[in-house]
Scaffold this active site. Structure first.
Site, PDB file in Angstrom:
ATOM      1  N   LYS A 120       0.815  -1.222   0.000  1.00 37.09           N
ATOM      2  CA  LYS A 120       0.000   0.000   0.000  1.00 37.09           C
ATOM      3  C   LYS A 120       0.848   1.272   0.000  1.00 37.09           C
ATOM      4  CE  LYS A 120      -4.269  -1.787   2.070  1.00 37.09           C
ATOM      5  NZ  LYS A 120      -3.994  -3.215   2.024  1.00 37.09           N
ATOM      6  N   GLU A 204      -3.415   7.741   6.845  1.00 38.27           N
ATOM      7  CA  GLU A 204      -3.884   8.695   5.846  1.00 38.27           C
ATOM      8  C   GLU A 204      -5.158   9.357   6.345  1.00 38.27           C
ATOM      9  OE1 GLU A 204      -4.437   6.294   2.398  1.00 38.27           O
ATOM     10  OE2 GLU A 204      -6.398   5.555   3.036  1.00 38.27           O
ATOM     11  N   GLU A 279      -8.618   0.210  -6.632  1.00 40.43           N
ATOM     12  CA  GLU A 279      -9.672   0.684  -5.747  1.00 40.43           C
ATOM     13  C   GLU A 279      -9.581   2.192  -5.551  1.00 40.43           C
ATOM     14  OE1 GLU A 279      -9.732  -1.581  -2.141  1.00 40.43           O
ATOM     15  OE2 GLU A 279     -10.348  -3.406  -3.190  1.00 40.43           O
ATOM     16  N   GLU A 293      -5.700   1.800  -3.453  1.00 39.20           N
ATOM     17  CA  GLU A 293      -4.717   0.725  -3.559  1.00 39.20           C
ATOM     18  C   GLU A 293      -5.037  -0.110  -4.788  1.00 39.20           C
ATOM     19  OE1 GLU A 293      -5.137  -2.394  -0.598  1.00 39.20           O
ATOM     20  OE2 GLU A 293      -7.154  -1.678  -0.147  1.00 39.20           O
ATOM     21  N   ASN A 295      -5.232  -4.180  -5.796  1.00 45.51           N
ATOM     22  CA  ASN A 295      -5.168  -5.577  -5.388  1.00 45.51           C
ATOM     23  C   ASN A 295      -4.670  -6.395  -6.571  1.00 45.51           C
ATOM     24  OD1 ASN A 295      -8.107  -4.946  -3.526  1.00 45.51           O
ATOM     25  ND2 ASN A 295      -6.113  -5.357  -2.656  1.00 45.51           N
ATOM     26  N   PHE A 353     -21.622  -9.123  15.400  1.00 37.72           N
ATOM     27  CA  PHE A 353     -21.025  -9.773  14.223  1.00 37.72           C
ATOM     28  C   PHE A 353     -19.773 -10.574  14.571  1.00 37.72           C
ATOM     29  CE2 PHE A 353     -23.454  -6.198  12.649  1.00 37.72           C
ATOM     30  CZ  PHE A 353     -24.160  -6.748  11.595  1.00 37.72           C
TER      31      PHE A 353
END
Length: 667
Positions: A120, A204, A279, A293, A295, A353
């Site tokens: 990244k 960031e 992305e 980034e 992928n 979750f």
């Protein structure tokens, strides 16, 4: 003359993505080799492949992440190429290089592209040099908590702490204060080290109310790169994508073209030669976008792109790895219709979750068709292990329009039956049925905004709830009819349609009058509403399929000791249909209350204690971190629900706990 494809491919992965790759290999006439750990012995991907090789113990660090074991499995079986899937070694430059040294093809990008774009920090530097718009931030690796706090303060809150080698939402934290930076930096580095073997993180600026939109690119070894439209991935929880769709309801054609061309330009700078995803975050009415980034692998959500383009991305990756030129030009790419993917996970939405593990006692969903696709790596009886990602399935729908695709997926979720473990199917239904989602008015904050206190179940709108009361009447009467027929009591007056009934839901009584009609019943509910319920449902069938006032309805049905459980639209409704006399008697019965467990902190899922953050006798405040438990490679912070004092601590760092095991007790 066409390039000869491989004779045998090893899939260096597990679960649904391994099964997905095997399907394309079968289509191409290519033999496959699966690898499996102790925990995956007998798993579906192992059984689907032509051969299977055992590669070690359950922990991924001792099996799926060991490069030497994968290379050795290739040599033993004669596999000429390896497809890495996603996760594990899919973005590991050393793995790609090791395969190259062994004379084995890597079905993915070249090692230099993985290095340049898979990291990244380095990818953002490269994007900046290439003139791509990037989010403001500090791109160097951060050595300490103190340095992280200093950098975050200079950038300005809120900030995003991200693992350099991260992916899948792991090693990511949002921080709105110095205190949150300190805690987030610690958790992010720990997760990054445990998941990727690389604890570097960077910081960031966090763009508020962003949309997460990504561009699928495809390149070959001859310098050709194209883009295949975008995917909207804004429905996320803890930075983990939950629902994805293609195309995005937000982009216009001009923005789509600009993002696609920028993604292609970036890919070409590293001679990208496989499937990959660039992305972006997109925000504001002006649709300004920033590079996040790249992928350098196949994405989890690739099926939605395949459904609207008709392009098999796994097949293209295999052909490119064999040296073929892309047969598709940019002008050949057409986006037809709409596709949506819902990720079905083994997790408990009612417990924040948290991951759920155990045996998949029941696993059924809508059958695959032209409009339903189900990518899964499990079958009934499979074990959901604490060692790996808890995904059960990627359930996808297709429609000519977005509304069609949403309706098809909603019905498929209503037709999904999972038992033995916790799952998020009801929550997925709630998201799809939400007015904001239906309108396409979403951002990466959607779930946090709409369920700020966590998901506690779905409440159906009154009209849908009334329809389920009418459905319950049909189910109950047919059950009664069958029971009386088997018992030789057919014709007794208190089951005969036309008499009055009482439906009880959430302690509220709803008077019903039921009249027999062709193919079903006319059910008069309170306020004088009459609903025409038509269905061929028979007692014992797990799903109701029929119509209510002409509208198609699907619901899961389960018999309860005192009535029925009907699951529809994400809501679980326990409805008892009784005669007026039985309803009167039920009112007189004493209510059974569950035991009070509010004085205990219970482990919400099987996991390993990372830390106990309090001591006996210590006063605690609501929201304070009490303990950290790791499960499925994710750290879960357990917090106090209210103010109190710690009376006794029952667990320590390193303990392996079962679900509901007591961690500590309050005074």
């Amino acid at each position: 003359m066409a390039t000869k494809l491989f004779d045998k491919i090893l899939i260096a992965n597990r679960g649904e993505i391994a099964c997905r790759v095997i399907k394309t290999c079968r289509k191409l006439g290519i033999k496959t080799v699966a690898v499996y750990s102790d925990a995956d012995d007998g798993a579906l991907h192992m059984r689907m492949a032509d051969e299977a090789v055992h590669i070690g113990p359950a922990p991924a660090a001792e099996s799926y992440l060991v490069i030497e074991k994968i290379v050795d499995a290739c040599k033993k079986t004669g596999a000429q190429a390896v497809h890495p899937g996603y996760g594990f070694l899919s973005e590991n430059r050393k793995f790609a290089a090791a395969l190259k040294d062994a004379g084995i093809a890597f079905i993915g990008p070249n090692p230099d592209a993985i290095y340049a774009m898979g990291d990244k920090i380095e990818s953002k530097k490269l994007a900046q040099k290439a003139g791509v718009s990037t989010v403001p931030g500090y791109l160097g690796a951060i050595a300490s908590t103190e340095e992280a706090i200093k950098i975050a303060t200079e950038i300005g809150f809120p900030v995003m702490i991200k693992a350099s080698a991260g992916g899948g939402g792991k090693g990511m934290r949002i921080a709105h204060s110095k205190e949150e930076v300190a805690q987030g930096f610690s958790s992010a580095t720990n997760e990054a080290k445990n998941s990727f073997g690389d604890d570097r993180v960077f910081i960031e600026k966090y763009i508020e109310q962003p949309r997460h939109i990504e561009i699928q690119v495809l390149g070959d070894k001859h310098g050709n790169v194209i883009y295949l439209g975008e995917r909207e991935c804004s429905i996320q929880r803890r930075h983990q994508k939950v629902i994805e769709e293609a195309p995005s309801p937000f982009l216009d054609e001009a923005t789509r073209k600009a993002m696609g061309e920028q993604a292609v330009a970036l890919a070409k700078t590293v001679n990208y030669d496989s499937a990959g995803t660039v992305e972006f975050i997109v925000g504001g009415k002006d649709r300004k976008f920033y590079f996040l980034e790249m992928n350098t692998r196949l994405q989890v959500e690739h099926p939605v792109t395949e459904l609207i383009t008709g392009i098999d991305l796994v097949e293209q990756m295999i052909r490119v790895a064999a040296g073929e030129k892309l047969s598709i030009k940019q002008e050949d790419v057409k986006l037809n219709g709409w596709a949506i993917e819902a990720r079905i996970y083994a997790e408990d939405p009612l417990r924040g979750f948290l991951p759920s593990t155990g045996r998949l006692v029941r696993w059924r969903t809508a059958p695959e068709s032209d409009v339903i696709r189900n990518d899964t790596g499990v079958v009934e009886g499979s074990e959901i292990s604490m060692f790996y990602d808890p995904m059960i399935s990627k359930l996808c729908s297709y429609g000519e329009t977005r509304d069609e695709a949403v309706a098809t997926l909603s019905a498929a979720l209503d037709e999904t039956w999972i038992a033995g473990i916790g799952h998020n199917v009801n929550f997925l239904s709630a998201v799809l049925d939400h007015p904001r989602f239906r309108a396409g008015n979403i951002s990466t904050n959607f779930i946090a905004e709409e369920w700020p206190n966590g998901y506690s179940g779905t409440v159906l709108p009154e009209e849908q709830q009334t329809a389920m009361l009418a459905v319950a009447a049909l189910l109950h009467i047919r059950n009664e009819h069958r029971a009386r027929h088997l018992g030789g009591k057919l014709g007794l007056p208190d089951w005969t349609p036309g008499t009055d009934w009482v439906a009880v839901l959430n302690k509220t009584e709803y008077p019903l009058t039921v009249v027999e009609a062709d193919g079903g019943f006319d059910v008069k509910v309170k306020k004088g509403k009459t609903l025409k319920v038509r269905s061929a449902w028979k007692p014992g069938e797990p799903f109701f399929r029929g119509t209510v006032n002409g509208r198609n309805v699907v619901a899961r049905v389960a018999q309860r000791p005192d009535g029925l459980r009907i699951v529809h639209g994400g809501a679980e409704l326990d409805i008892a249909v009784r005669t007026p006399r039985a309803a009167e008697l039920a009112r007189l019965m004493p209510e059974k209350l569950p035991p009070d467990m509010s004085k205990f902190l219970l482990c919400p899922m099987p996991g390993l204690v990372v830390s106990i953050n309090v001591s006996e006798g210590e006063p605690v405040k609501a929201g304070q971190a009490l303990a950290v438990v790791e499960a499925m490679k994710m750290e879960n912070v357990l917090r106090a629900e209210r103010d109190g004092t710690v009376k006794k601590i029952n667990a320590k760092k390193g303990d392996s706990l079962a679900v509901d095991q007591v961690i500590l007790e309050f005074a």
